[in-house]
Each structure stands twice: as C-alpha cells, then as structure tokens.
Motif scaffolding. Structure first.
Motif, PDB file in Angstrom:
ATOM      1  N   CYS A  88      25.681  14.066  11.353  1.00 34.09           N
ATOM      2  CA  CYS A  88      25.973  13.248  10.226  1.00 34.09           C
ATOM      3  C   CYS A  88      25.621  13.941   8.944  1.00 34.09           C
ATOM      4  O   CYS A  88      24.603  14.607   9.085  1.00 34.09           O
ATOM      5  CB  CYS A  88      25.245  11.873  10.201  1.00 34.09           C
ATOM      6  SG  CYS A  88      25.433  10.778   8.734  1.00 34.09           S
ATOM      7  N   HIS A  89      26.297  13.971   7.863  1.00 23.56           N
ATOM      8  CA  HIS A  89      25.900  15.015   6.715  1.00 23.56           C
ATOM      9  C   HIS A  89      25.998  14.067   5.300  1.00 23.56           C
ATOM     10  O   HIS A  89      27.131  13.223   5.293  1.00 23.56           O
ATOM     11  CB  HIS A  89      26.719  16.100   6.575  1.00 23.56           C
ATOM     12  CG  HIS A  89      26.669  17.168   5.427  1.00 23.56           C
ATOM     13  ND1 HIS A  89      27.756  16.973   4.494  1.00 23.56           N
ATOM     14  CD2 HIS A  89      25.671  17.717   4.966  1.00 23.56           C
ATOM     15  CE1 HIS A  89      26.990  17.847   3.480  1.00 23.56           C
ATOM     16  NE2 HIS A  89      26.034  18.366   3.889  1.00 23.56           N
ATOM     17  N   GLU A 133      32.536  22.355  12.221  1.00 20.34           N
ATOM     18  CA  GLU A 133      33.496  21.944  11.536  1.00 20.34           C
ATOM     19  C   GLU A 133      33.442  20.708  11.009  1.00 20.34           C
ATOM     20  O   GLU A 133      32.900  19.521  11.716  1.00 20.34           O
ATOM     21  CB  GLU A 133      34.858  22.253  12.436  1.00 20.34           C
ATOM     22  CG  GLU A 133      34.730  21.278  13.596  1.00 20.34           C
ATOM     23  CD  GLU A 133      36.223  21.241  14.251  1.00 20.34           C
ATOM     24  OE1 GLU A 133      37.347  22.169  13.913  1.00 20.34           O
ATOM     25  OE2 GLU A 133      36.346  20.754  15.489  1.00 20.34           O
ATOM     26  N   LEU A 134      34.158  20.420   9.907  1.00 21.18           N
ATOM     27  CA  LEU A 134      34.157  19.034   9.330  1.00 21.18           C
ATOM     28  C   LEU A 134      35.402  18.108  10.084  1.00 21.18           C
ATOM     29  O   LEU A 134      36.618  18.624  10.466  1.00 21.18           O
ATOM     30  CB  LEU A 134      34.624  19.048   7.785  1.00 21.18           C
ATOM     31  CG  LEU A 134      34.742  17.861   6.967  1.00 21.18           C
ATOM     32  CD1 LEU A 134      33.465  16.967   6.913  1.00 21.18           C
ATOM     33  CD2 LEU A 134      35.457  18.037   5.918  1.00 21.18           C
ATOM     34  N   VAL A 135      34.843  17.026  10.570  1.00 21.02           N
ATOM     35  CA  VAL A 135      35.593  16.053  11.245  1.00 21.02           C
ATOM     36  C   VAL A 135      36.262  15.082  10.252  1.00 21.02           C
ATOM     37  O   VAL A 135      37.321  14.544  10.234  1.00 21.02           O
ATOM     38  CB  VAL A 135      34.834  15.271  12.364  1.00 21.02           C
ATOM     39  CG1 VAL A 135      35.871  14.352  13.149  1.00 21.02           C
ATOM     40  CG2 VAL A 135      34.474  16.279  13.351  1.00 21.02           C
ATOM     41  N   ALA A 136      35.471  14.469   9.382  1.00 23.49           N
ATOM     42  CA  ALA A 136      35.802  13.298   8.591  1.00 23.49           C
ATOM     43  C   ALA A 136      34.784  13.225   7.354  1.00 23.49           C
ATOM     44  O   ALA A 136      33.590  13.295   7.595  1.00 23.49           O
ATOM     45  CB  ALA A 136      35.973  12.081   9.373  1.00 23.49           C
ATOM     46  N   ALA A 137      35.543  12.521   6.331  1.00 25.64           N
ATOM     47  CA  ALA A 137      34.629  12.527   5.198  1.00 25.64           C
ATOM     48  C   ALA A 137      35.076  11.209   4.363  1.00 25.64           C
ATOM     49  O   ALA A 137      36.110  10.821   4.464  1.00 25.64           O
ATOM     50  CB  ALA A 137      34.761  13.773   4.217  1.00 25.64           C
ATOM     51  N   ALA A 179      28.151  11.168  -0.873  1.00 22.45           N
ATOM     52  CA  ALA A 179      29.373  11.260   0.000  1.00 22.45           C
ATOM     53  C   ALA A 179      28.704  11.553   1.444  1.00 22.45           C
ATOM     54  O   ALA A 179      27.911  12.151   1.365  1.00 22.45           O
ATOM     55  CB  ALA A 179      30.057  12.514  -0.646  1.00 22.45           C
ATOM     56  N   MET A 180      29.654  10.985   2.291  1.00 21.14           N
ATOM     57  CA  MET A 180      28.916  11.045   3.931  1.00 21.14           C
ATOM     58  C   MET A 180      30.281  11.904   4.617  1.00 21.14           C
ATOM     59  O   MET A 180      31.515  11.640   4.621  1.00 21.14           O
ATOM     60  CB  MET A 180      28.843   9.761   4.202  1.00 21.14           C
ATOM     61  CG  MET A 180      27.596   9.038   3.707  1.00 21.14           C
ATOM     62  SD  MET A 180      26.166   9.616   3.622  1.00 21.14           S
ATOM     63  CE  MET A 180      25.652   9.923   5.453  1.00 21.14           C
ATOM     64  N   GLU A 181      29.790  12.498   5.544  1.00 20.49           N
ATOM     65  CA  GLU A 181      30.615  13.230   6.411  1.00 20.49           C
ATOM     66  C   GLU A 181      30.228  13.207   7.882  1.00 20.49           C
ATOM     67  O   GLU A 181      28.818  13.060   8.124  1.00 20.49           O
ATOM     68  CB  GLU A 181      30.663  14.788   5.820  1.00 20.49           C
ATOM     69  CG  GLU A 181      31.422  14.875   4.404  1.00 20.49           C
ATOM     70  CD  GLU A 181      31.256  16.274   4.015  1.00 20.49           C
ATOM     71  OE1 GLU A 181      30.234  16.956   4.238  1.00 20.49           O
ATOM     72  OE2 GLU A 181      32.088  16.645   3.153  1.00 20.49           O
ATOM     73  N   TRP A 182      31.164  13.488   8.763  1.00 24.97           N
ATOM     74  CA  TRP A 182      30.658  13.719  10.041  1.00 24.97           C
ATOM     75  C   TRP A 182      31.309  15.033  10.224  1.00 24.97           C
ATOM     76  O   TRP A 182      32.518  15.590  10.163  1.00 24.97           O
ATOM     77  CB  TRP A 182      31.325  12.863  11.032  1.00 24.97           C
ATOM     78  CG  TRP A 182      30.620  11.515  11.151  1.00 24.97           C
ATOM     79  CD1 TRP A 182      31.107  10.186  10.267  1.00 24.97           C
ATOM     80  CD2 TRP A 182      29.494  11.173  11.881  1.00 24.97           C
ATOM     81  NE1 TRP A 182      30.535   9.280  10.625  1.00 24.97           N
ATOM     82  CE2 TRP A 182      29.499   9.865  11.668  1.00 24.97           C
ATOM     83  CE3 TRP A 182      28.733  11.789  12.678  1.00 24.97           C
ATOM     84  CZ2 TRP A 182      28.306   9.191  12.231  1.00 24.97           C
ATOM     85  CZ3 TRP A 182      27.873  11.139  13.147  1.00 24.97           C
ATOM     86  CH2 TRP A 182      27.553   9.777  12.996  1.00 24.97           C
ATOM     87  N   TYR A 183      30.300  16.077  11.228  1.00 21.06           N
ATOM     88  CA  TYR A 183      30.747  17.454  11.363  1.00 21.06           C
ATOM     89  C   TYR A 183      30.639  17.395  12.882  1.00 21.06           C
ATOM     90  O   TYR A 183      29.947  16.564  13.563  1.00 21.06           O
ATOM     91  CB  TYR A 183      29.868  18.486  10.591  1.00 21.06           C
ATOM     92  CG  TYR A 183      30.279  18.762   9.299  1.00 21.06           C
ATOM     93  CD1 TYR A 183      29.807  18.109   8.424  1.00 21.06           C
ATOM     94  CD2 TYR A 183      30.690  20.037   9.211  1.00 21.06           C
ATOM     95  CE1 TYR A 183      30.158  18.310   7.024  1.00 21.06           C
ATOM     96  CE2 TYR A 183      31.072  20.423   7.706  1.00 21.06           C
ATOM     97  CZ  TYR A 183      30.764  19.676   6.901  1.00 21.06           C
ATOM     98  OH  TYR A 183      31.025  20.078   5.601  1.00 21.06           O
ATOM     99  N   ARG A 184      31.159  18.469  13.492  1.00 17.33           N
ATOM    100  CA  ARG A 184      30.942  18.522  14.975  1.00 17.33           C
ATOM    101  C   ARG A 184      30.731  20.069  15.272  1.00 17.33           C
ATOM    102  O   ARG A 184      31.532  21.047  14.717  1.00 17.33           O
ATOM    103  CB  ARG A 184      32.030  17.763  15.900  1.00 17.33           C
ATOM    104  CG  ARG A 184      33.319  18.609  15.832  1.00 17.33           C
ATOM    105  CD  ARG A 184      34.421  17.662  16.623  1.00 17.33           C
ATOM    106  NE  ARG A 184      35.551  18.277  16.571  1.00 17.33           N
ATOM    107  CZ  ARG A 184      36.752  17.797  17.050  1.00 17.33           C
ATOM    108  NH1 ARG A 184      36.643  16.638  17.462  1.00 17.33           N
ATOM    109  NH2 ARG A 184      37.954  18.445  16.832  1.00 17.33           N
TER     110      ARG A 184
END
Length: 114
Positions: free
Chosen positions: A95-96, A46-50, A33-38
C-alpha cells in the motif's frame, strides 16, 4: 507521518479471489492519493492500481477487469479486490500513500498456486 498496514494476503488457487485491505493512520486521509504496488521475486516493484482523492481510478493493463481499488475515507481504509487470480499475480503487495510525501506499508504476500 502516515502509517500503513496491509492485510488480507494469503494462498489462493488460480481463478480465486482475495481482498486486500490497507489501514491508514492519516489525520486527513481523504486528501491522499492511494495506490497498490506489487513486487514479485526478481522483479521491480510495479504499480497495480491507484485511486485519487477524488475517487478516480487507474489500473495496470495486466489487472484491468480483474482487480478493483476502492477507498472508505470514513474508515481510513483502501481496498484491492482481486478476482480471477493468476499465478503471475503472485507477489508482495504494498500500500502506498502520497500527498507531498510518500508512505509505504510493510507489504502482504499473495501467492496464487494450485
């Protein structure tokens, strides 16, 4: 072990667009699973998109309709297309990746200012 390298940040005027990229050195990238935080100065990350391994996406309310997350499993890449940027989008974007363990990139700065 997974290494993540973000790119694509920079300075953009309000209303402009940027595309962030995250290159992953994962052997079986598609299962992550991949996510973008900022994280903005003085604020919590905070989580931006996953995006899941199956391609389902989720967004923070503040970016819905403006940001799009996508992935290319053949290239081990995940992207964040950011449109109609606002000054409040200014932050370091990370990136997470996770599958049993968490992995983080070093971050890329996005500054939205006139």
């Amino acid at each position: 072990q997974v290494q993540l390298v973000e790119s694509g940040g920079g300075l953009v005027q309000p209303g402009g667009s940027l595309r962030l990229s995250c290159a992953a050195s994962a052997r079986f990238f598609s299962i992550y699973a991949m996510e973008w935080y900022r994280q903005a100065p003085g604020k919590e990350r905070e989580l931006v998109a996953a995006i899941t391994s199956g391609g389902s996406t989720n967004y923070a309310d503040s970016v819905k309709g403006r940001f799009t997350i996508s992935r290319d499993n053949a290239k081990n890449m995940v992207y964040l297309q950011m449109n109609r940027l606002k000054p409040e989008d200014t932050a370091v974007y990370y990136c997470h990746a996770y599958y049993r363990s968490d992995y983080w990139g070093q971050g890329t700065q996005v500054t939205v200012s006139s």
